[in-house]
Design a protein around this motif. Structure first.
Motif, PDB file in Angstrom:
ATOM      1  N   THR A 210      74.460 -35.194  -4.904  1.00 21.46           N
ATOM      2  CA  THR A 210      75.749 -35.570  -4.313  1.00 21.46           C
ATOM      3  C   THR A 210      76.914 -35.243  -5.232  1.00 21.46           C
ATOM      4  OG1 THR A 210      74.667 -37.362  -3.102  1.00 21.46           O
ATOM      5  CG2 THR A 210      77.055 -37.469  -3.306  1.00 21.46           C
ATOM      6  N   LEU A 211      76.822 -35.627  -6.486  1.00 16.74           N
ATOM      7  CA  LEU A 211      77.924 -35.401  -7.416  1.00 16.74           C
ATOM      8  C   LEU A 211      78.123 -33.916  -7.704  1.00 16.74           C
ATOM      9  CD1 LEU A 211      77.357 -38.357  -9.912  1.00 16.74           C
ATOM     10  CD2 LEU A 211      78.973 -38.216  -8.002  1.00 16.74           C
ATOM     11  N   THR A 212      77.028 -33.156  -7.753  1.00 11.86           N
ATOM     12  CA  THR A 212      77.163 -31.714  -7.948  1.00 11.86           C
ATOM     13  C   THR A 212      77.908 -31.080  -6.787  1.00 11.86           C
ATOM     14  OG1 THR A 212      75.107 -31.608  -9.232  1.00 11.86           O
ATOM     15  CG2 THR A 212      75.901 -29.557  -8.258  1.00 11.86           C
ATOM     16  N   ALA A 213      77.512 -31.427  -5.561  1.00 13.42           N
ATOM     17  CA  ALA A 213      78.164 -30.850  -4.375  1.00 13.42           C
ATOM     18  C   ALA A 213      79.607 -31.305  -4.249  1.00 13.42           C
ATOM     19  CB  ALA A 213      77.375 -31.227  -3.121  1.00 13.42           C
ATOM     20  N   LEU A 214      79.868 -32.585  -4.511  1.00 14.50           N
ATOM     21  CA  LEU A 214      81.238 -33.085  -4.439  1.00 14.50           C
ATOM     22  C   LEU A 214      82.125 -32.383  -5.462  1.00 14.50           C
ATOM     23  CD1 LEU A 214      81.067 -36.964  -3.913  1.00 14.50           C
ATOM     24  CD2 LEU A 214      82.256 -35.308  -2.473  1.00 14.50           C
ATOM     25  N   GLY A 215      81.624 -32.212  -6.671  1.00 12.33           N
ATOM     26  CA  GLY A 215      82.406 -31.541  -7.703  1.00 12.33           C
ATOM     27  C   GLY A 215      82.704 -30.096  -7.355  1.00 12.33           C
ATOM     28  N   LEU A 216      81.685 -29.363  -6.913  1.00 17.74           N
ATOM     29  CA  LEU A 216      81.885 -27.958  -6.560  1.00 17.74           C
ATOM     30  C   LEU A 216      82.820 -27.822  -5.366  1.00 17.74           C
ATOM     31  CD1 LEU A 216      78.245 -26.551  -6.945  1.00 17.74           C
ATOM     32  CD2 LEU A 216      80.216 -26.065  -8.408  1.00 17.74           C
ATOM     33  N   ALA A 217      82.600 -28.632  -4.321  1.00 20.08           N
ATOM     34  CA  ALA A 217      83.448 -28.542  -3.128  1.00 20.08           C
ATOM     35  C   ALA A 217      84.889 -28.908  -3.454  1.00 20.08           C
ATOM     36  CB  ALA A 217      82.897 -29.460  -2.034  1.00 20.08           C
ATOM     37  N   SER A 218      85.097 -29.861  -4.349  1.00 22.82           N
ATOM     38  CA  SER A 218      86.457 -30.272  -4.705  1.00 22.82           C
ATOM     39  C   SER A 218      87.179 -29.173  -5.474  1.00 22.82           C
ATOM     40  CB  SER A 218      86.419 -31.557  -5.535  1.00 22.82           C
ATOM     41  OG  SER A 218      85.858 -32.621  -4.799  1.00 22.82           O
ATOM     42  N   VAL A 219      86.508 -28.611  -6.476  1.00 18.79           N
ATOM     43  CA  VAL A 219      87.136 -27.560  -7.283  1.00 18.79           C
ATOM     44  C   VAL A 219      87.458 -26.339  -6.432  1.00 18.79           C
ATOM     45  CG1 VAL A 219      86.758 -25.945  -9.180  1.00 18.79           C
ATOM     46  CG2 VAL A 219      86.094 -28.340  -9.439  1.00 18.79           C
ATOM     47  N   ILE A 220      86.483 -25.890  -5.644  1.00 19.11           N
ATOM     48  CA  ILE A 220      86.697 -24.705  -4.806  1.00 19.11           C
ATOM     49  C   ILE A 220      87.734 -24.995  -3.720  1.00 19.11           C
ATOM     50  CG2 ILE A 220      85.596 -23.077  -3.222  1.00 19.11           C
ATOM     51  CD1 ILE A 220      82.984 -23.553  -4.756  1.00 19.11           C
ATOM     52  N   GLY A 221      87.659 -26.184  -3.120  1.00 19.70           N
ATOM     53  CA  GLY A 221      88.604 -26.535  -2.061  1.00 19.70           C
ATOM     54  C   GLY A 221      90.037 -26.630  -2.563  1.00 19.70           C
ATOM     55  N   ILE A 222      90.222 -27.211  -3.741  1.00 20.49           N
ATOM     56  CA  ILE A 222      91.576 -27.320  -4.309  1.00 20.49           C
ATOM     57  C   ILE A 222      92.129 -25.939  -4.643  1.00 20.49           C
ATOM     58  CG2 ILE A 222      92.865 -28.121  -6.322  1.00 20.49           C
ATOM     59  CD1 ILE A 222      91.071 -30.616  -6.324  1.00 20.49           C
ATOM     60  N   TRP A 223      91.312 -25.124  -5.308  1.00 23.76           N
ATOM     61  CA  TRP A 223      91.793 -23.792  -5.698  1.00 23.76           C
ATOM     62  C   TRP A 223      92.104 -22.933  -4.472  1.00 23.76           C
ATOM     63  CZ3 TRP A 223      89.693 -18.977  -4.685  1.00 23.76           C
ATOM     64  CH2 TRP A 223      90.325 -17.897  -5.320  1.00 23.76           C
TER      65      TRP A 223
ATOM     66  N   ALA B  71     100.534 -32.509  -3.905  1.00 17.45           N
ATOM     67  CA  ALA B  71      99.664 -32.301  -2.745  1.00 17.45           C
ATOM     68  C   ALA B  71      98.314 -32.963  -2.917  1.00 17.45           C
ATOM     69  CB  ALA B  71      99.486 -30.803  -2.503  1.00 17.45           C
ATOM     70  N   LEU B  72      97.941 -33.317  -4.149  1.00  8.09           N
ATOM     71  CA  LEU B  72      96.619 -33.882  -4.395  1.00  8.09           C
ATOM     72  C   LEU B  72      96.529 -35.377  -4.071  1.00  8.09           C
ATOM     73  CD1 LEU B  72      95.434 -32.172  -7.697  1.00  8.09           C
ATOM     74  CD2 LEU B  72      94.681 -31.742  -5.358  1.00  8.09           C
ATOM     75  N   LEU B  73      97.655 -36.044  -3.833  1.00 10.14           N
ATOM     76  CA  LEU B  73      97.603 -37.476  -3.547  1.00 10.14           C
ATOM     77  C   LEU B  73      96.769 -37.793  -2.296  1.00 10.14           C
ATOM     78  CD1 LEU B  73     101.245 -38.586  -4.445  1.00 10.14           C
ATOM     79  CD2 LEU B  73      99.133 -39.070  -5.698  1.00 10.14           C
ATOM     80  N   PRO B  74      96.984 -37.107  -1.165  1.00 12.01           N
ATOM     81  CA  PRO B  74      96.104 -37.380  -0.018  1.00 12.01           C
ATOM     82  C   PRO B  74      94.653 -36.986  -0.287  1.00 12.01           C
ATOM     83  CG  PRO B  74      98.080 -36.183   0.667  1.00 12.01           C
ATOM     84  CD  PRO B  74      98.029 -36.134  -0.827  1.00 12.01           C
ATOM     85  N   PHE B  75      94.447 -36.011  -1.175  1.00  6.27           N
ATOM     86  CA  PHE B  75      93.096 -35.542  -1.471  1.00  6.27           C
ATOM     87  C   PHE B  75      92.257 -36.630  -2.144  1.00  6.27           C
ATOM     88  CE2 PHE B  75      89.969 -33.459  -4.198  1.00  6.27           C
ATOM     89  CZ  PHE B  75      89.355 -32.606  -3.300  1.00  6.27           C
ATOM     90  N   VAL B  76      92.912 -37.485  -2.945  1.00  8.49           N
ATOM     91  CA  VAL B  76      92.182 -38.542  -3.640  1.00  8.49           C
ATOM     92  C   VAL B  76      91.532 -39.489  -2.639  1.00  8.49           C
ATOM     93  CG1 VAL B  76      92.418 -40.508  -5.200  1.00  8.49           C
ATOM     94  CG2 VAL B  76      93.625 -38.383  -5.693  1.00  8.49           C
ATOM     95  N   HIS B  77      92.309 -39.926  -1.640  1.00  9.28           N
ATOM     96  CA  HIS B  77      91.749 -40.816  -0.625  1.00  9.28           C
ATOM     97  C   HIS B  77      90.696 -40.098   0.210  1.00  9.28           C
ATOM     98  CE1 HIS B  77      93.346 -44.853  -0.506  1.00  9.28           C
ATOM     99  NE2 HIS B  77      94.512 -44.391  -0.924  1.00  9.28           N
TER     100      HIS B  77
END
Length: 318
Positions: free
Chosen positions: A99-112, A239-245
């Protein structure tokens, strides 16, 4: 805090009720004359029901369940004949790794990718990324996993088809162990990453497009600030504020999605444990597993509230 505690109590109560609403019970195999585990002696069957507390009234079972949670006693697995805490301890690290691996990868790629698409709004790159995000986001996770399994596991034979590690493997070095674990993790993590990536990309893109239209971005451009500074320090940061929630809300989806992916890839995490426990009506394991899921999701949302207050001074002042 009151809302968090109430939500936790509601989740724990549903966690107690839902398994008992399923047809059958944990001792169904022992009471079925056609089962290989059938117990012919009625006195033995009654003693088993008493041992596991299944003969007590529901209210008494509920109070005993809550008391066990407060004392850290999750009970005994009826199917595995082991303490539930030990069973969860064997499976939970695998699920957290996935879970943490996928969340981390999806977050980094999604933000970039979301930031780049918003910065180049209307360009061929933006259109291609947006179209790909919409398509990937609407593909069922089981279908994605099966396609990856067929292509990279069965056809190309690049990655293992199942499991979390090679059975009975003895590693010559720590590097060999890490490589073996990573090879088994790759396909499940890629499947879950693709399932999580679309919404993260679209959210960051939409949020950043809104920020780029704000007056302070126009002022920053008028000051002649470098494009990279405007994009990363002014636009993306806000723009990252909504992303946190969204990340906190998606933590629950990631965890439940991991459970299905684990069943598909026979990954030794909580998913396979939950499916097998539901099939056997193993109440203590089902309850213990969903207690972990509930606490994880509620804690993630609580952490998101705290992070939002830290990142947005306006909320702290309010």
């Amino acid at each position: 805090m009151v809302g968090y505690l109430f939500g936790l109590w509601a989740a724990l109560t549903l966690n107690f009720l839902l398994p008992r609403l399923l047809p059958g019970d944990p001792l169904a195999a022992l009471l079925d004359p056609d089962s290989a585990g059938y117990v012919y002696d009625s006195a033995v069957r009654e003693s088993l029901e008493a041992y596991y507390g299944l003969d007590a009234p529901p209210v008494e079972q509920y109070l005993h369940y809550l008391a066990g949670l407060f004392t850290g006693d999750l009970g005994q697995s009826i199917r595995l004949k082991q303490p539930v805490a030990a069973v969860l301890g064997d499976h939970l690290p695998w699920t957290l790794l996935l879970t943490l691996t996928a969340l981390g990868l999806a977050s980094v790629i999604g933000i970039w990718s979301g930031a780049e698409a918003a910065w180049r709004r209307g360009s061929p790159m933006d259109k291609a990324l947006t179209a790909a995000g919409v398509v990937i986001g609407n593909i069922p996770v089981f279908f994605t996993g099966m396609i990856l399994l067929i292509i990279f596991g069965a056809t190309l034979n690049w990655f293992p088809l199942s499991g979390g590690r090679t059975a009975f493997a003895r590693y010559a070095s720590a590097f060999d162990a890490v490589r073996d674990y990573a090879e088994h993790l790759f396909l499940p993590a890629l499947t879950l990453t693709l399932a999580l990536l679309s919404s993260k990309f679209l959210l960051v893109r939409g949020s950043m497009i809104g920020v780029l239209s704000e007056d302070f971005i126009l002022v920053a451009r008028a000051k002649g600030l470098p494009a990279g500074r405007i994009k990363h320090h002014h636009a993306l940061r806000n723009a990252l504020l909504p992303f946190v929630h969204h990340l906190a809300a998606h933590a629950g989806f990631a965890l439940t999605g991991a459970l299905f992916i684990e069943a598909l890839f026979d990954y030794p995490g909580m998913g396979r444990l939950i499916f097998e426990s539901v099939a056997a009506r193993d109440y203590p394991v089902i309850q213990g597993a969903f207690v972990v899921v509930s606490v994880f999701v509620l804690s993630a949302n609580r952490l998101a509230d705290w992070l939002t207050m830290r990142l947005d001074p306006r909320i702290r002042e309010g």
